[in-house]
Design a protein around this motif. Structure first.
Motif: not given
Length: 149
Positions: A77-89, A94-109
């Motif tokens: 609830q507090i994290a909002g859409p950043d941790l929305g539960q996606a299919a397969g999670e 799982d949600s936190v790990e995917i968010q970490k991976q997204r943030e890492q990709l954004q930094k690399q980009i």
């Protein structure tokens, strides 16, 4: 955050912080994982917070039949859409790990975009652009997972 981290370190339970300043409120919660080292019960990985808002607007509702379920719902609830539960999670982890991976990709980009702007050689610049497109496609696949919710 340093004060909240210290409180979380000393108290080995899930904690929802509600901060108040000038009649505005902010909910803050740390994502905790059970510690495997045995030094403490939990290890705080990261904090999620809402913006400053009126008390009635805080998005914190008690939902769940166990303390773990209530805690997981508070974090989502507090994290909002950043941790929305996606299919397969299936879990919050799982949600936190995917968010970490997204943030890492954004930094690399961002780093790659800066390299592209500074690169003078056309061939090298072309190779960097190809690499950038690959990373952007990867990021797009994470985002499409989120939209399927």
């Amino acid at each position: 955050e340093a004060v909240l981290r210290q409180i979380d370190k000393e108290i080995p339970y899930y904690i929802l912080f509600v901060l108040e300043c000038d009649g505005k409120y902010r909910a803050v919660i740390g994502y905790k994982e059970k510690s495997v080292s045995g030094k403490s019960a939990f290890k705080v990985d990261r904090y999620y917070s809402t913006g400053w808002m009126e008390e009635a607007e805080l998005p914190v509702r008690i939902e769940g039949l166990t303390m773990d379920a209530v805690y997981e719902n508070f974090v989502r609830q507090i994290a909002g859409p950043d941790l929305g539960q996606a299919a397969g999670e299936t879990t919050l982890k799982d949600s936190v790990e995917i968010q970490k991976q997204r943030e890492q990709l954004q930094k690399q980009i961002a780093i790659l975009e800066a390299k592209i702007r500074n690169e003078k050689q056309p061939k090298k610049k072309f190779e960097l652009v190809q690499e950038l497109r690959t990373l952007q496609d990867k990021l797009g696949s994470y985002d499409s997972l989120r939209r399927k919710i």
